[in-house]
Write a protein that holds these residues in place. Structure first.
Motif, PDB file in Angstrom:
ATOM      1  N   PHE A   6       0.822  -1.215   0.000  1.00  0.00           N
ATOM      2  CA  PHE A   6       0.000   0.000   0.000  1.00  0.00           C
ATOM      3  C   PHE A   6       0.851   1.258   0.000  1.00  0.00           C
ATOM      4  N   SER A   7       1.988   1.233   0.679  1.00  0.00           N
ATOM      5  CA  SER A   7       2.779   2.463   0.789  1.00  0.00           C
ATOM      6  C   SER A   7       3.391   2.870  -0.543  1.00  0.00           C
ATOM      7  N   ARG A   8       3.705   1.915  -1.387  1.00  0.00           N
ATOM      8  CA  ARG A   8       4.249   2.264  -2.701  1.00  0.00           C
ATOM      9  C   ARG A   8       3.191   2.872  -3.610  1.00  0.00           C
ATOM     10  N   GLU A   9       1.943   2.555  -3.351  1.00  0.00           N
ATOM     11  CA  GLU A   9       0.877   3.065  -4.213  1.00  0.00           C
ATOM     12  C   GLU A   9       0.356   4.419  -3.772  1.00  0.00           C
ATOM     13  N   LEU A  18      -6.247   3.010  -8.612  1.00  0.00           N
ATOM     14  CA  LEU A  18      -6.759   1.650  -8.411  1.00  0.00           C
ATOM     15  C   LEU A  18      -8.189   1.664  -7.885  1.00  0.00           C
ATOM     16  N   LEU A  19      -8.479   2.596  -6.999  1.00  0.00           N
ATOM     17  CA  LEU A  19      -9.826   2.686  -6.460  1.00  0.00           C
ATOM     18  C   LEU A  19     -10.828   3.171  -7.507  1.00  0.00           C
ATOM     19  N   ALA A  20     -10.355   3.918  -8.502  1.00  0.00           N
ATOM     20  CA  ALA A  20     -11.241   4.386  -9.569  1.00  0.00           C
ATOM     21  C   ALA A  20     -11.421   3.347 -10.674  1.00  0.00           C
ATOM     22  N   ALA A  21     -10.684   2.248 -10.600  1.00  0.00           N
ATOM     23  CA  ALA A  21     -10.796   1.195 -11.610  1.00  0.00           C
ATOM     24  C   ALA A  21     -12.172   0.528 -11.523  1.00  0.00           C
ATOM     25  N   PRO A  22     -12.619  -0.067 -12.603  1.00  0.00           N
ATOM     26  CA  PRO A  22     -13.971  -0.656 -12.608  1.00  0.00           C
ATOM     27  C   PRO A  22     -14.051  -2.029 -11.927  1.00  0.00           C
ATOM     28  N   PHE A  29      -8.808  -5.934  -2.687  1.00  0.00           N
ATOM     29  CA  PHE A  29      -8.282  -6.443  -1.419  1.00  0.00           C
ATOM     30  C   PHE A  29      -7.895  -7.914  -1.534  1.00  0.00           C
ATOM     31  N   ILE A  30      -8.727  -8.716  -2.166  1.00  0.00           N
ATOM     32  CA  ILE A  30      -8.425 -10.142  -2.321  1.00  0.00           C
ATOM     33  C   ILE A  30      -7.197 -10.343  -3.195  1.00  0.00           C
ATOM     34  N   GLY A  31      -7.066  -9.552  -4.236  1.00  0.00           N
ATOM     35  CA  GLY A  31      -5.884  -9.651  -5.092  1.00  0.00           C
ATOM     36  C   GLY A  31      -4.611  -9.294  -4.357  1.00  0.00           C
TER      37      GLY A  31
END
Length: 88
Positions: A6-9, A18-22, A29-31
């Motif tokens: 998470f810190s790199r993102e 990533l949160l705006a992705a469909p 989270f599972i990925g």
């Protein structure tokens, strides 16, 4: 080690992308959790034979500790992902 996913993102707002992705947030989270599980298992595949060599453990005769390690990593990966997501 697991907080890096998470810190790199957070740099350059990649996490917002990533949160705006469909895809749903649960799929994201599972990925991430599955990727961290695979990373932990690769580390253990390398470190357990070295550990067995130094402490003279015969892993072929003792399968139950290996099953316990696999199950504990399966439970530890989602909890650590959840903790690292909350620490942002």
């Amino acid at each position: 080690m697991l907080n890096r996913s998470f810190s790199r993102e957070t740099q350059n707002d990649c996490l917002d992308g990533l949160l705006a992705a469909p895809i749903s947030a649960s799929a994201l989270f599972i990925g991430k959790s599955l990727a961290n599980f695979v990373l932990l298992m690769m580390i253990e595949v390398v470190s357990l034979p070295v550990f067995g060599l130094f402490y003279n453990i015969r892993w072929a005769r003792q399968i139950w500790p290996l099953i316990g390690i696999l199950l504990s990593e399966r439970g530890r990966s989602p909890r650590s992902e959840r903790f690292s997501a909350r620490s942002l």
